[in-house]
Design an enzyme around this catalytic site. Sequence first.
Site, short mmCIF file in Angstrom:
data_model
loop_
_atom_site.label_atom_id
_atom_site.label_comp_id
_atom_site.label_asym_id
_atom_site.label_seq_id
_atom_site.Cartn_x
_atom_site.Cartn_y
_atom_site.Cartn_z
N ASP A 297 63.43 -19.28 4.12
CA ASP A 297 62.62 -18.96 5.29
C ASP A 297 61.53 -20.04 5.39
O ASP A 297 61.33 -20.82 4.46
CB ASP A 297 61.97 -17.56 5.12
CG ASP A 297 61.10 -17.17 6.30
OD1 ASP A 297 61.54 -17.33 7.45
OD2 ASP A 297 59.96 -16.71 6.09
N SER A 298 60.82 -20.02 6.50
CA SER A 298 59.69 -20.95 6.63
C SER A 298 58.58 -20.62 5.63
O SER A 298 57.75 -21.45 5.32
CB SER A 298 59.12 -20.87 8.05
OG SER A 298 58.68 -19.54 8.30
N CYS B 77 65.63 -16.00 8.17
CA CYS B 77 64.64 -16.44 9.15
C CYS B 77 65.32 -16.43 10.51
O CYS B 77 66.33 -17.12 10.71
CB CYS B 77 64.21 -17.87 8.79
SG CYS B 77 63.09 -18.62 9.96
N GLU C 178 51.26 -14.91 6.11
CA GLU C 178 51.32 -15.91 5.03
C GLU C 178 50.09 -15.83 4.13
O GLU C 178 50.14 -16.14 2.96
CB GLU C 178 51.40 -17.33 5.63
CG GLU C 178 52.78 -17.73 6.11
CD GLU C 178 53.82 -17.85 5.01
OE1 GLU C 178 53.53 -18.48 3.97
OE2 GLU C 178 54.92 -17.31 5.17
N CYS D 242 61.54 -11.19 13.59
CA CYS D 242 61.00 -12.22 12.71
C CYS D 242 60.87 -11.57 11.33
O CYS D 242 60.34 -10.45 11.22
CB CYS D 242 59.64 -12.69 13.22
SG CYS D 242 58.74 -13.72 12.02
N HIS E 246 58.99 -12.06 8.91
CA HIS E 246 57.65 -11.80 8.40
C HIS E 246 57.16 -10.39 8.77
O HIS E 246 56.36 -9.79 8.07
CB HIS E 246 56.64 -12.80 8.97
CG HIS E 246 56.62 -14.14 8.29
ND1 HIS E 246 57.61 -15.07 8.45
CD2 HIS E 246 55.72 -14.70 7.43
CE1 HIS E 246 57.32 -16.16 7.74
NE2 HIS E 246 56.18 -15.96 7.11
N1 DGL Z 1 60.17 -15.65 9.36
C1 DGL Z 1 60.48 -16.36 10.52
C2 DGL Z 1 61.45 -15.75 11.45
O1 DGL Z 1 62.17 -14.86 11.04
C3 DGL Z 1 59.79 -17.62 10.85
C4 DGL Z 1 58.44 -17.48 11.44
C5 DGL Z 1 57.82 -18.82 11.69
O2 DGL Z 1 57.81 -19.63 10.76
O3 DGL Z 1 57.35 -19.04 12.80
O4 DGL Z 1 61.53 -16.09 12.58
#
Ligand code: DGL
Length: 278
Positions: free
Chosen positions: A16-17, A79, A158, A190, A192
């Site tokens: 993931d990011s 992600c 984060e 997302c 997150h």
């Molecule tokens: N966790 C991410 C997603 O599922 C990435 C969020 C991001 O880095 O902008 O989209």
Amino acid sequence: MKRIVSLTNNPIGVFDSGVGGLSVLKAMREQMPAENIIYFGDQEHVPYGARSMEEIQKFSEGITQFLLDKNSKLIVVACNTASAAALTYLRQRFLDVSFVGMEPAVKPAAEITKTGKVGVLATPATFQGALYASVVERFGTGVELFQDTCPGLVSRIEKGELDTDATRTILENALHPMLEKNIDTVVLGCTHYPFVIPLIQQIVGKDVRVIDPAPSVAKQAKRLLEADGMRSISDTKGNIQYFTSGDISVVESVLPKLLQEDITVQQVFWEDDRQIVA
Ligand code: DGL
């Protein structure tokens, strides 16, 4: 022909990011406790959401190569943004590798909504990608979708800000207008966002369903490994290795808020846009 991986105890690579993919890792851990997992959080480049497709493709390629160099038997793109921007690209680039990706859970939402109105929270790149358009076209007929990109939310998560006033304000700004439109279902597009489900549920109330796609992604990963005869045969708990391209101390301070397990974090660096070194 898929790559033959002879060792069933090889790890599953997950990326993931940032820390978001840990919501998927958690579900994988519940469903497949014996599997070893290598997790890559690209904290150097988080958030991905406002980046170009080309950039996200390059990063995703570099991370996939890194995970394959560590003998990953399957790559889980945990992600939505990277899946939207790069999954097709990765499948073309690594022909013999199995990937599991993600798409916003519009299908289950459309099946359960009674008001016919659904809120979707995801990043700008996810909403702009062809994947989202295709999901809406395939499953969104007869359902009204309300989208919001929750600016700043990924960065708050984060930092481990799961219930601060600033995080609440971002979510209220996204959800209040949707509630006024009578939504009864919220899709978390997302990875997150599952970490702020308690806050989301407080804002929307108990009658609104919040859909976290992580369990079905984990299920899909399990199904794929079973089909390929690659499930771990170990009867002990697998280990988790976390690699970050960002600041190790920040990641270490946030992890206890997100995971109930002790895992050590290892530092890696981007050498260029496609290559990672330890
Ligand atoms: N966790 C991410 C997603 O599922 C990435 C969020 C991001 O880095 O902008 O989209």
